[in-house]
Write an enzyme that holds these catalytic residues in place. Structure first.
Site: not given
Ligand code: FE
Ligand code: ZN
Length: 257
Positions: A52, A54, A56-57, A108, A130, A168
């Protein structure tokens, strides 16, 4: 073939698969830990899977792509800030001997996808970003409770031996909430002890097993009598509709400390 969780930021894992000098990674939010591992272990990077949009990915994808000229795959229903192969429900991605099936799991984010594969000589693998965490699930930033419930139902239908590779390390805080929901769940109590032991030795609690998650994760158990009763204790106005129960379970978790 080896499965390796590379820690990134404060609590992300970038999952890496390696085989005979070649590697693929999932959701590299940061290029540095991936580059470091590849250099130290003298591997080249073939392929990046993204679940996805975001940061942090996705934050490390552009750097890794220009460095390795690797293939990048991601969700067709989201816009990622680099060129990639857009994937939809049911499409396949091959790497080495593996063939990953793409599952659309909105909730999410609106276009979130997961990747599932059955290696010939190992237990199945799920990269779920996530969407599903050990003992929990992702926050509903772009999707409805109904969508997330359906997405988790699809994941729950995979083989019980599936190794669940979440993005995570949220397990201990998730299990604290799970204990508030189901204080009398024996499987949950022993799993919590196991995870506390892992963390005290600085080891990941992941991958989890899908069969374990079915026994301990309240978000996969929202139709169980014990979970329904606990949600009604939190929000007495909760109806008997499954989406309503799931929605209030998620709201409870959001404010739980
Ligand atoms: Fe994340
Ligand atoms: Zn995420």
């Amino acid at each position: 073939m080896n499965l390796i969780p590379l820690p990134a930021f404060s609590d992300n894992y970038i999952w890496l698969l390696q085989h005979e000098g070649r590697a693929m990674v999932v959701d590299p939010g940061d290029a540095a830990p991936v580059s470091k591992w590849l250099k130290e272990n003298k591997h080249s990077l073939d392929c990046i899977l993204v679940t996805h949009h975001h940061a942090d990915h996705t934050g490390g994808v552009a750097t890794l792509k220009s460095e390795w000229h690797c293939e990048v795959y991601g969700p067709a229903n989201e816009q990622l800030p680099f060129v990639y192969h857009p994937l939809r429900q049911g499409q396949l991605v091959s790497w080495e001997s593996l063939s990953f099936q793409v599952m659309e799991v909105p909730g999410h984010t609106a276009g979130h996808i997961a990747y599932w594969a059955q290696p010939s000589d190992q237990d199945p693998l799920l990269f779920c970003g996530d969407t599903l965490f050990s003992g929990g699930c992702g926050r509903l930033f772009e999707g409805s409770p109904q969508q997330m419930l359906q997405s988790l139902d699809h994941l729950a239908a995979l083989p019980g031996k599936t190794r669940v590779c979440c993005a995570h390390e949220y397990t201990l805080s998730n299990l604290k909430f799970a204990m508030a929901v189901e204080p009398h769940n024996d499987a949950l109590q022993s799993y919590k002890l196991h995870c506390e032991q892992q963390r005290s030795q600085n080891k990941p609690t992941l991958p989890s097993l899908l069969s374990t998650e079915l026994a301990i994760n309240p978000f996969l158990r929202s139709r169980h009598v014990s979970v329904m009763a606990a949600v009604k204790g939190f929000a007495p106005s909760t109806s008997n509709q499954e989406a309503d129960i799931f929605a209030n379970l998620r709201l409870w978790k959001n404010e739980f400390r």
